[in-house]
Design a protein around this motif. Structure first.
Motif, PDB file in Angstrom:
ATOM      1  N   GLU A  12     -79.578  85.273  44.173  1.00  0.00           N
ATOM      2  CA  GLU A  12     -80.010  83.868  44.208  1.00  0.00           C
ATOM      3  C   GLU A  12     -78.908  82.938  43.724  1.00  0.00           C
ATOM      4  O   GLU A  12     -78.678  81.876  44.301  1.00  0.00           O
ATOM      5  CB  GLU A  12     -81.265  83.669  43.362  1.00  0.00           C
ATOM      6  CG  GLU A  12     -82.523  84.186  44.012  1.00  0.00           C
ATOM      7  CD  GLU A  12     -83.758  83.758  43.242  1.00  0.00           C
ATOM      8  OE1 GLU A  12     -83.959  82.537  43.063  1.00  0.00           O
ATOM      9  OE2 GLU A  12     -84.509  84.650  42.812  1.00  0.00           O
ATOM     10  N   ARG A  13     -78.245  83.321  42.642  1.00  0.00           N
ATOM     11  CA  ARG A  13     -77.153  82.493  42.109  1.00  0.00           C
ATOM     12  C   ARG A  13     -76.011  82.356  43.119  1.00  0.00           C
ATOM     13  O   ARG A  13     -75.453  81.272  43.294  1.00  0.00           O
ATOM     14  CB  ARG A  13     -76.622  83.079  40.809  1.00  0.00           C
ATOM     15  CG  ARG A  13     -77.528  82.877  39.621  1.00  0.00           C
ATOM     16  CD  ARG A  13     -76.902  83.489  38.360  1.00  0.00           C
ATOM     17  NE  ARG A  13     -77.654  83.170  37.181  1.00  0.00           N
ATOM     18  CZ  ARG A  13     -77.581  82.028  36.512  1.00  0.00           C
ATOM     19  NH1 ARG A  13     -76.771  81.066  36.919  1.00  0.00           N
ATOM     20  NH2 ARG A  13     -78.306  81.822  35.434  1.00  0.00           N
ATOM     21  N   LEU A  14     -75.656  83.459  43.774  1.00  0.00           N
ATOM     22  CA  LEU A  14     -74.573  83.399  44.752  1.00  0.00           C
ATOM     23  C   LEU A  14     -74.966  82.536  45.947  1.00  0.00           C
ATOM     24  O   LEU A  14     -74.145  81.747  46.439  1.00  0.00           O
ATOM     25  CB  LEU A  14     -74.197  84.809  45.205  1.00  0.00           C
ATOM     26  CG  LEU A  14     -73.505  85.671  44.147  1.00  0.00           C
ATOM     27  CD1 LEU A  14     -73.375  87.116  44.631  1.00  0.00           C
ATOM     28  CD2 LEU A  14     -72.152  85.100  43.759  1.00  0.00           C
ATOM     29  N   GLN A  15     -76.200  82.662  46.414  1.00  0.00           N
ATOM     30  CA  GLN A  15     -76.661  81.837  47.536  1.00  0.00           C
ATOM     31  C   GLN A  15     -76.660  80.350  47.172  1.00  0.00           C
ATOM     32  O   GLN A  15     -76.389  79.506  48.022  1.00  0.00           O
ATOM     33  CB  GLN A  15     -78.056  82.276  47.993  1.00  0.00           C
ATOM     34  CG  GLN A  15     -78.140  83.715  48.487  1.00  0.00           C
ATOM     35  CD  GLN A  15     -77.152  84.046  49.582  1.00  0.00           C
ATOM     36  OE1 GLN A  15     -76.926  83.268  50.491  1.00  0.00           O
ATOM     37  NE2 GLN A  15     -76.542  85.217  49.496  1.00  0.00           N
ATOM     38  N   ALA A  16     -76.949  80.043  45.910  1.00  0.00           N
ATOM     39  CA  ALA A  16     -77.001  78.660  45.447  1.00  0.00           C
ATOM     40  C   ALA A  16     -75.651  78.177  44.912  1.00  0.00           C
ATOM     41  O   ALA A  16     -75.542  77.040  44.454  1.00  0.00           O
ATOM     42  CB  ALA A  16     -78.064  78.514  44.362  1.00  0.00           C
ATOM     43  N   ASP A  17     -74.631  79.039  44.952  1.00  0.00           N
ATOM     44  CA  ASP A  17     -73.315  78.727  44.370  1.00  0.00           C
ATOM     45  C   ASP A  17     -73.491  78.258  42.924  1.00  0.00           C
ATOM     46  O   ASP A  17     -73.008  77.213  42.525  1.00  0.00           O
ATOM     47  CB  ASP A  17     -72.594  77.677  45.196  1.00  0.00           C
ATOM     48  CG  ASP A  17     -71.125  77.549  44.820  1.00  0.00           C
ATOM     49  OD1 ASP A  17     -70.555  78.530  44.287  1.00  0.00           O
ATOM     50  OD2 ASP A  17     -70.554  76.463  45.035  1.00  0.00           O
ATOM     51  N   ASP A  18     -74.218  79.063  42.137  1.00  0.00           N
ATOM     52  CA  ASP A  18     -74.586  78.694  40.776  1.00  0.00           C
ATOM     53  C   ASP A  18     -74.288  79.813  39.774  1.00  0.00           C
ATOM     54  O   ASP A  18     -75.132  80.151  38.954  1.00  0.00           O
ATOM     55  CB  ASP A  18     -76.079  78.327  40.751  1.00  0.00           C
ATOM     56  CG  ASP A  18     -76.511  77.766  39.398  1.00  0.00           C
ATOM     57  OD1 ASP A  18     -75.679  77.136  38.720  1.00  0.00           O
ATOM     58  OD2 ASP A  18     -77.681  77.982  39.026  1.00  0.00           O
ATOM     59  N   LEU A  19     -73.091  80.380  39.834  1.00  0.00           N
ATOM     60  CA  LEU A  19     -72.716  81.356  38.813  1.00  0.00           C
ATOM     61  C   LEU A  19     -72.414  80.628  37.512  1.00  0.00           C
ATOM     62  O   LEU A  19     -71.834  79.533  37.528  1.00  0.00           O
ATOM     63  CB  LEU A  19     -71.470  82.138  39.238  1.00  0.00           C
ATOM     64  CG  LEU A  19     -71.660  83.252  40.245  1.00  0.00           C
ATOM     65  CD1 LEU A  19     -70.314  83.861  40.616  1.00  0.00           C
ATOM     66  CD2 LEU A  19     -72.601  84.313  39.713  1.00  0.00           C
ATOM     67  N   PRO A  20     -72.766  81.211  36.377  1.00  0.00           N
ATOM     68  CA  PRO A  20     -72.390  80.591  35.099  1.00  0.00           C
ATOM     69  C   PRO A  20     -70.888  80.736  34.885  1.00  0.00           C
ATOM     70  O   PRO A  20     -70.192  81.405  35.667  1.00  0.00           O
ATOM     71  CB  PRO A  20     -73.165  81.420  34.076  1.00  0.00           C
ATOM     72  CG  PRO A  20     -73.409  82.727  34.749  1.00  0.00           C
ATOM     73  CD  PRO A  20     -73.496  82.447  36.214  1.00  0.00           C
ATOM     74  N   HIS A  21     -70.373  80.133  33.847  1.00  0.00           N
ATOM     75  CA  HIS A  21     -68.962  80.291  33.523  1.00  0.00           C
ATOM     76  C   HIS A  21     -68.701  81.754  33.184  1.00  0.00           C
ATOM     77  O   HIS A  21     -69.525  82.406  32.550  1.00  0.00           O
ATOM     78  CB  HIS A  21     -68.564  79.404  32.333  1.00  0.00           C
ATOM     79  CG  HIS A  21     -68.628  77.948  32.650  1.00  0.00           C
ATOM     80  ND1 HIS A  21     -67.714  77.334  33.472  1.00  0.00           N
ATOM     81  CD2 HIS A  21     -69.494  76.995  32.254  1.00  0.00           C
ATOM     82  CE1 HIS A  21     -68.019  76.052  33.580  1.00  0.00           C
ATOM     83  NE2 HIS A  21     -69.098  75.831  32.852  1.00  0.00           N
ATOM     84  N   PRO A  22     -67.546  82.273  33.595  1.00  0.00           N
ATOM     85  CA  PRO A  22     -67.244  83.668  33.268  1.00  0.00           C
ATOM     86  C   PRO A  22     -67.055  83.863  31.771  1.00  0.00           C
ATOM     87  O   PRO A  22     -66.699  82.923  31.057  1.00  0.00           O
ATOM     88  CB  PRO A  22     -65.953  83.958  34.047  1.00  0.00           C
ATOM     89  CG  PRO A  22     -65.360  82.640  34.357  1.00  0.00           C
ATOM     90  CD  PRO A  22     -66.485  81.641  34.372  1.00  0.00           C
ATOM     91  N   VAL A  23     -67.274  85.078  31.331  1.00  0.00           N
ATOM     92  CA  VAL A  23     -67.038  85.446  29.946  1.00  0.00           C
ATOM     93  C   VAL A  23     -65.545  85.427  29.711  1.00  0.00           C
ATOM     94  O   VAL A  23     -64.765  85.890  30.524  1.00  0.00           O
ATOM     95  CB  VAL A  23     -67.618  86.856  29.676  1.00  0.00           C
ATOM     96  CG1 VAL A  23     -67.235  87.353  28.296  1.00  0.00           C
ATOM     97  CG2 VAL A  23     -69.110  86.874  29.884  1.00  0.00           C
ATOM     98  N   LYS A  24     -65.146  84.899  28.595  1.00  0.00           N
ATOM     99  CA  LYS A  24     -63.711  84.855  28.244  1.00  0.00           C
ATOM    100  C   LYS A  24     -63.317  86.058  27.463  1.00  0.00           C
ATOM    101  O   LYS A  24     -64.011  86.574  26.666  1.00  0.00           O
ATOM    102  CB  LYS A  24     -63.400  83.597  27.438  1.00  0.00           C
ATOM    103  CG  LYS A  24     -63.737  82.330  28.181  1.00  0.00           C
ATOM    104  CD  LYS A  24     -62.556  81.821  28.919  1.00  0.00           C
ATOM    105  CE  LYS A  24     -62.926  80.495  29.563  1.00  0.00           C
ATOM    106  NZ  LYS A  24     -62.216  80.083  30.610  1.00  0.00           N
TER     107      LYS A  24
END
Length: 154
Positions: A142-154
């Protein structure tokens, strides 16, 4: 040092043209399909454990972006031998989920698995054995379809 009382789950994905594929791994010991899974070691955070487990189980030769997911689950503590080292009264351990972007990154299986398959969402969902894996996969899709990934872990 005993394993920490938490579990991690990492759902690998990659972009192919205008689609997404998800990696599922066949466990050698139980002959079932799952995402990358494992536990923390020493004083690792869940994100550190996720990065280490993904590198080990996927044979990664370089880092890849790791994204925290909202999906959490609980796993009965009785399934873990290191339970004897955990605080008295530990009956379940939390499972924290992450997504790992392997676009352009070569993955290969470890000795813990007999196969790695890249599948479309529906096929990956049907292959996965555990509900927590399917829930994390669904959230990621769902996140990928909505282009809604959170910020990556640093």
């Amino acid at each position: 040092m005993p394993r920490s009382p938490f579990q991690i789950l990492v759902v690998p994905f990659r972009r192919t043209d205008d689609q997404f594929e998800y990696a599922v791994l066949r466990r050698k010991d139980m002959n079932l399909w799952q995402a990358v899974a494992g536990g923390g070691e020493n004083d690792e955070t869940a994100a550190q454990a996720a990065l280490r487990e993904a590198a080990e189980e996927l044979g990664l030769d370089r880092p890849a972006p790791l994204y925290p997911l909202q999906t959490t689950a609980s796993v009965p503590a009785r399934f873990f031998a290191d339970r004897i080292h955990w605080p008295t009264g530990t009956y379940v351990v939390p499972e924290y989920s992450f997504a790992l972007d392997l676009t352009g990154v070569q993955a290969k299986i470890s000795h813990e698995h007999t196969a790695l398959e890249w599948l479309a969402f529906d096929a990956a969902h049907d292959a996965l054995r555990f509900d927590s894996n399917r829930t994390a996969l669904g959230e990621l899709n769902e996140r990928l379809q909505a282009d809604d990934l959170p910020h990556p872990v640093k």
